[in-house]
Design a protein around this motif. Structure first.
Motif, PDB file in Angstrom:
ATOM      1  N   LYS A   1       0.856  -1.195   0.000  1.00 49.51           N
ATOM      2  CA  LYS A   1       0.000   0.000   0.000  1.00 49.51           C
ATOM      3  C   LYS A   1       0.892   1.246   0.000  1.00 49.51           C
ATOM      4  N   VAL A   2       1.917   1.187   0.833  1.00 45.53           N
ATOM      5  CA  VAL A   2       2.876   2.290   0.900  1.00 45.53           C
ATOM      6  C   VAL A   2       4.245   1.714   0.560  1.00 45.53           C
ATOM      7  N   LYS A   3       4.927   2.358  -0.358  1.00 44.12           N
ATOM      8  CA  LYS A   3       6.238   1.863  -0.751  1.00 44.12           C
ATOM      9  C   LYS A   3       7.235   2.998  -0.607  1.00 44.12           C
ATOM     10  N   ILE A   4       8.134   2.834   0.348  1.00 47.09           N
ATOM     11  CA  ILE A   4       9.129   3.879   0.592  1.00 47.09           C
ATOM     12  C   ILE A   4      10.419   3.447  -0.084  1.00 47.09           C
ATOM     13  N   GLN A   5      10.977   4.343  -0.901  1.00 51.05           N
ATOM     14  CA  GLN A   5      12.176   3.961  -1.652  1.00 51.05           C
ATOM     15  C   GLN A   5      13.310   4.948  -1.446  1.00 51.05           C
ATOM     16  N   SER A   6      14.423   4.433  -1.043  1.00 52.00           N
ATOM     17  CA  SER A   6      15.663   5.175  -0.754  1.00 52.00           C
ATOM     18  C   SER A   6      15.383   6.601  -0.295  1.00 52.00           C
ATOM     19  N   LEU A   7      14.674   6.670   0.821  1.00 51.09           N
ATOM     20  CA  LEU A   7      14.250   7.961   1.354  1.00 51.09           C
ATOM     21  C   LEU A   7      15.323   8.537   2.298  1.00 51.09           C
ATOM     22  N   ASP A   8      15.810   9.715   1.930  1.00 50.01           N
ATOM     23  CA  ASP A   8      16.695  10.473   2.827  1.00 50.01           C
ATOM     24  C   ASP A   8      15.912  11.690   3.304  1.00 50.01           C
ATOM     25  N   LEU A   9      16.062  12.025   4.575  1.00 52.78           N
ATOM     26  CA  LEU A   9      15.367  13.218   5.063  1.00 52.78           C
ATOM     27  C   LEU A   9      16.321  14.032   5.930  1.00 52.78           C
ATOM     28  N   TYR A  10      16.332  15.338   5.670  1.00 55.08           N
ATOM     29  CA  TYR A  10      17.227  16.237   6.420  1.00 55.08           C
ATOM     30  C   TYR A  10      16.415  17.294   7.136  1.00 55.08           C
ATOM     31  N   TYR A  11      16.795  17.584   8.396  1.00 57.12           N
ATOM     32  CA  TYR A  11      16.314  18.802   9.055  1.00 57.12           C
ATOM     33  C   TYR A  11      17.468  19.791   8.952  1.00 57.12           C
ATOM     34  N   GLY A  12      17.351  20.721   8.013  1.00 61.86           N
ATOM     35  CA  GLY A  12      18.467  21.636   7.810  1.00 61.86           C
ATOM     36  C   GLY A  12      19.719  20.852   7.453  1.00 61.86           C
ATOM     37  N   GLN A  13      20.759  20.962   8.316  1.00 58.72           N
ATOM     38  CA  GLN A  13      22.015  20.274   8.040  1.00 58.72           C
ATOM     39  C   GLN A  13      22.011  18.829   8.539  1.00 58.72           C
ATOM     40  N   ASN A  14      21.081  18.521   9.448  1.00 59.85           N
ATOM     41  CA  ASN A  14      21.109  17.198  10.069  1.00 59.85           C
ATOM     42  C   ASN A  14      20.291  16.185   9.289  1.00 59.85           C
ATOM     43  N   GLN A  15      20.944  15.068   8.987  1.00 61.70           N
ATOM     44  CA  GLN A  15      20.208  14.025   8.296  1.00 61.70           C
ATOM     45  C   GLN A  15      19.482  13.170   9.335  1.00 61.70           C
ATOM     46  N   ALA A  16      18.183  12.987   9.129  1.00 60.52           N
ATOM     47  CA  ALA A  16      17.389  12.241  10.110  1.00 60.52           C
ATOM     48  C   ALA A  16      17.056  10.840   9.629  1.00 60.52           C
ATOM     49  N   LEU A  17      16.994  10.653   8.313  1.00 60.24           N
ATOM     50  CA  LEU A  17      16.704   9.326   7.769  1.00 60.24           C
ATOM     51  C   LEU A  17      17.705   9.005   6.663  1.00 60.24           C
ATOM     52  N   TYR A  18      18.185   7.776   6.680  1.00 62.66           N
ATOM     53  CA  TYR A  18      19.201   7.373   5.704  1.00 62.66           C
ATOM     54  C   TYR A  18      18.659   6.270   4.795  1.00 62.66           C
ATOM     55  N   SER A  19      18.414   6.630   3.560  1.00 60.70           N
ATOM     56  CA  SER A  19      17.989   5.723   2.494  1.00 60.70           C
ATOM     57  C   SER A  19      17.123   4.553   2.995  1.00 60.70           C
ATOM     58  N   ILE A  20      15.929   4.939   3.393  1.00 62.61           N
ATOM     59  CA  ILE A  20      14.967   3.955   3.909  1.00 62.61           C
ATOM     60  C   ILE A  20      14.242   3.275   2.741  1.00 62.61           C
ATOM     61  N   ASP A  21      14.227   1.947   2.754  1.00 57.93           N
ATOM     62  CA  ASP A  21      13.420   1.181   1.808  1.00 57.93           C
ATOM     63  C   ASP A  21      12.456   0.342   2.607  1.00 57.93           C
ATOM     64  N   MET A  22      11.178   0.486   2.330  1.00 60.36           N
ATOM     65  CA  MET A  22      10.218  -0.222   3.164  1.00 60.36           C
ATOM     66  C   MET A  22       8.905  -0.385   2.413  1.00 60.36           C
ATOM     67  N   ASP A  23       8.408  -1.622   2.359  1.00 61.45           N
ATOM     68  CA  ASP A  23       7.098  -1.874   1.769  1.00 61.45           C
ATOM     69  C   ASP A  23       6.104  -2.127   2.888  1.00 61.45           C
ATOM     70  N   VAL A  24       5.002  -1.398   2.865  1.00 59.80           N
ATOM     71  CA  VAL A  24       4.006  -1.580   3.916  1.00 59.80           C
ATOM     72  C   VAL A  24       2.813  -2.313   3.344  1.00 59.80           C
ATOM     73  N   LYS A  25       2.496  -3.443   3.969  1.00 62.57           N
ATOM     74  CA  LYS A  25       1.409  -4.302   3.493  1.00 62.57           C
ATOM     75  C   LYS A  25       0.051  -3.662   3.728  1.00 62.57           C
ATOM     76  N   PRO A  26      -0.865  -3.831   2.787  1.00 65.01           N
ATOM     77  CA  PRO A  26      -2.220  -3.315   3.011  1.00 65.01           C
ATOM     78  C   PRO A  26      -2.952  -4.162   4.049  1.00 65.01           C
ATOM     79  N   ASN A  27      -3.951  -3.566   4.678  1.00 65.49           N
ATOM     80  CA  ASN A  27      -4.821  -4.256   5.626  1.00 65.49           C
ATOM     81  C   ASN A  27      -4.056  -5.024   6.697  1.00 65.49           C
TER      82      ASN A  27
END
Lengths: 219, 295, 255
Positions: free
Chosen positions: C8-34
């Motif tokens: 249902k949700v497919k997260i692919q190589s997700l990087d997230l930064y708050y300003g200079q700080n990286q909070a998430l490092y290349s997240i890959d995750m498949d979320v099953k429906p129901n």
């Protein structure tokens, strides 16, 4: 840093209790066969009386496990540690029961001279006892290789049992008293074979506890 | 040894505590007493002069027996008109400052200006109104000039109390609304302003109560005389208010009963402000209770 | 996971930064429906950040930058033409502290539908009853629908917030530590509710309570310092974790 010191202290205590009980059980097997070999009724009675203490230890360890599960909710290796302890304690208790049963046979055969000196049964007993000892060592040392080696030892015990079985059948004759004695000895062999099986169960439990994988050592 | 020393310390602390409590009580009692004396003085001297005809009739410039009817009307009329201007502008500015303005030099400058304006004396606003509305815009001394000047005076205070009220609305309300798919404007309009409503009303009451008593600014912009017929809703007539009337009666009136009129006016003014706070304060409390269930 | 379910949700190589700080490092995750997917890990590990990345609540925080993609039903929600409003309608969120609006219970539930243009009283009445029933709250509040929601207990307030969310008919429910402010009984009620909801919704829940994750979820993801360390079936992760860092965390051998 350990943030669950209470849990880990409780598990350590559990390990110590189990090891202590394991030593008693191992001794019971050794002593029971010895009593049979020497036709020593006093020795046998001591073992039979000692079984109550082992049963009490069993209950105590089970309670410790339930208390840890209910109060500490362990996870991961801690959970496997406790669930394994529950299984190990059952196997140990069965082994001890077999020791008692062998001692009871000694009492039953009291005063009789054996049809032939015991050779293979003490050999079996020594092997089975070694297996119990190895299983306990594997448990204490988290030694997977040692646990896995139990499979080969169990095969040896099985082979000895088959050998004894054929031997006993051959010795059976018209004498009813001799046959009765021989049947008792066959039962002793059968019990020792079961002791070895329980020892492999201990090995399987240790492997699961350490690795989280199920392995069949009794195939 | 040690324990007896500790005992001394404990006893000394307890003594200090008792002394502090007594001092604070004395101060509080003194303030209440001061308030009672003040109100008592005003009411005892003023209320005997207050009668139905005093409250409704026109003032007289030469003979005794004039009333303050048009002044009362003008006080409320000017207040109403000034709020008509300053409320929307003040609310808009407050919303912009707290919800839209990005932190930066411009926002800081606006906020600083608002704060400085809030502390400018009202007579200065009066002078400014005199220049801008009365002279430059040719509105003359009128209700219109007075209302506009008064709204300028109120604006910075309103912006400040409004911004504070809006910022007091928990962030979690905004998040909840946005997470339901509301856009920013819907969130501000339906959630933030609604939640802030009780404290917005309280803010308006405070500002309005203060505005009712404003004198200097109105002397300079709305004038002191009143229309011949009351109530007169026209914007271009001179609109003396209750407080201006009070000021004139004390400083330059020539009627023989000036002192009595002043004392009566003072009593009426205080009563009006008190009633005004009560009348708007009570519905605000009820609203607050309806919204939050008394929590 | 082993079966080929369309995530249902497919997260692919997700990087997230708050300003200079990286909070998430290349997240890959498949979320099953129901089903329920739990995100666990120590404070500051990025689990809440990831949750908020799934309906773009991070947009509200200045200075957030994102690389990679989050696909909901195969569409990247970070595409330039994504309508955040309809995204959040589809992917709803329940917060740590119950946050009912200071208005009546009825108006709380009707708020979402109303802003999305539903006006008829009959339709709204039905929606309110349906949502409250789904959130197992109807029986408790049906006689006080027009009283303020602030008078409810904490647990009721949180179920109200869930009902409010259900009223906009989302597909995915994001729950950010929904029971951390509740007493144990209310916590169990909310847990039971999530269990009932999972047949119709895809639920992602951040929790500090490992036992809770173990009780209610089918999949668990363990995060540490912005990295997805281990992601798998809950029963496996809590009995036989594959990564030693997961093991250390769930057995408490962690600073």
């Amino acid at each position: 840093m350990d943030t669950r010191r209470n849990l880990h202290a409780a598990i350590e205590e559990l390990q110590q209790e189990l090891t202590k009980m394991g030593q008693l059980v191992e001794e019971a097997i050794y002593e029971s066969v010895k009593s049979l070999q020497d036709m020593d009724v006093k020795r046998a009675e001591k073992i039979i009386n000692g079984d109550d203490f082992i049963d009490a230890s069993t209950l105590q360890i089970e309670e410790t496990c339930l208390r840890i599960l209910a109060l500490q909710q362990p996870m991961g290796v801690d959970l496997r540690e406790v669930s394994t302890a529950l299984k190990i304690v059952t196997d140990l208790e069965r082994i001890a029961d077999h020791g008692t049963d062998i001692a009871k046979i000694t009492v039953r055969l009291a005063g009789e001279t054996l049809a032939k000196p015991l050779i293979d049964i003490p050999k079996m007993a020594e092997l089975a006892r070694q297996m119990v000892r190895d299983a306990l060592t594997a448990y204490v040392e988290r030694n997977v290789a040692l646990a896995q080696a139990l499979a080969a030892q169990d095969d040896q015990v099985d082979k000895l049992f088959a050998q004894i079985f054929v031997e006993v059948i051959d010795m059976m004759g018209p004498n009813r008293d001799t046959n009765r004695q021989l049947t008792h000895l066959l039962m002793v062999a059968r019990m020792l074979e079961r002791v070895a099986d329980h020892a492999t169960n201990l090995g399987e439990s240790v492997i699961y506890m350490v690795t989280g994988k199920r392995e069949d050592l009794n195939a | 040894m040690k324990t007896s020393q500790a005992n001394v310390v404990t006893r000394r602390n307890r003594m200090m505590d008792r002394i502090a409590t007594i001092v604070l009580w004395v101060i509080a009692c003194f303030l209440v007493l001061l308030l009672l004396v003040l109100l008592g003085y005003i009411f005892i001297n003023g209320l005997p002069h207050v009668s139905w005809s005093f409250l409704t009739s026109r003032p007289s410039s030469s003979v005794a027996g004039g009333g303050i009817g048009p002044e009362i009307f003008n006080s409320f009329y000017i207040l109403f008109l000034s709020l008509l201007v300053s409320l929307p502008v003040g609310l808009g500015t407050a919303i912009w400052l707290s919800e839209y303005a990005k932190p930066g030099k411009l926002t800081d400058f606006v906020r600083l200006s608002v704060e400085s304006l809030a502390s400018v004396p009202s007579v200065v606003f009066g002078m400014f109104g005199l220049l801008l509305f009365v002279q430059l815009a040719h509105f003359s001394f009128s209700i219109l000039s007075g209302s506009l000047a008064l709204s300028l005076l109120n604006l910075p205070v309103l912006v400040r109390v409004f911004e504070e009220s809006i910022q007091q609305v928990p962030r979690s309300y905004r998040e909840a609304s946005l997470a339901l798919g509301a856009n920013k404007w819907q969130t501000i309009w339906r959630i933030v302003l609604l939640s802030a409503l009780p404290s917005l009303i309280t803010g308006i009451t405070l500002v309005a109560g203060r505005a009712l008593g404003e004198t200097a600014i109105l002397v300079l912009t709305a004038g002191s005389s009143v229309s011949r017929h009351a109530p007169d809703f026209s914007l271009d007539v001179s609109g003396g208010t209750l407080s201006v009337q009070l000021y004139y009666m004390i400083t330059s009136a020539i009627v023989p009963d000036a002192k009595q009129i002043a004392q009566g006016s003072a009593a009426v003014l205080v009563l009006i402000v008190l009633l005004f706070n009560l009348l708007i304060g009570i519905p605000a409390k009820i609203l607050q209770k309806r919204l939050t269930g008394g929590q | 996971m082993e079966t080929a379910v369309v995530p249902k949700v497919k997260i692919q190589s997700l990087d997230l930064y708050y300003g200079q700080n990286q909070a998430l490092y290349s997240i890959d995750m498949d979320v099953k429906p129901n089903s329920i997917t739990a995100l666990i890990g120590p404070s500051g590990c990025g689990k809440s950040t990831l949750l908020r990345a799934c309906n773009r609540m991070n947009d509200l925080i200045p200075g957030v930058r994102i690389k990679g993609s989050v696909n909901v039903d195969g569409i990247n929600i970070y595409d330039a033409d994504t309508d955040v409003v309809s995204l959040r309608k589809k992917v709803g969120m329940v917060f740590q502290r119950p946050n009912p609006f200071p208005m009546s219970i009825y108006d709380n539930i009707a708020y979402g539908p109303r802003i999305h243009g539903i006006k008829g009283k009959r339709v709204l009445d039905e929606l309110v009853e349906k949502s409250l029933t789904q959130a197992v709250l109807w029986k408790e509040v049906k006689d006080r629908l027009h009283k303020t929601a602030m008078g409810l207990s904490g647990g009721q307030q949180q179920r109200l917030c869930i009902a409010r969310l259900l009223a906009v008919e989302p597909d995915v429910l994001l729950m950010d530590e929904p029971t951390s402010a509740l007493d144990p009984i209310s916590t169990l009620k909310v847990e039971e509710l999530t269990d009932e909801l999972k047949s119709r919704y895809t639920i992602m829940i951040v929790t500090h309570n490992m036992q809770q994750a173990a009780r209610i979820s089918e999949q668990t993801a363990f995060f540490l310092n912005g990295i997805l360390v281990e992601y798998g079936k809950t029963d496996e992760l809590f009995t036989t974790p594959k990564d030693s860092r997961t093991e250390d965390y769930i057995t408490g051998r962690f600073g």
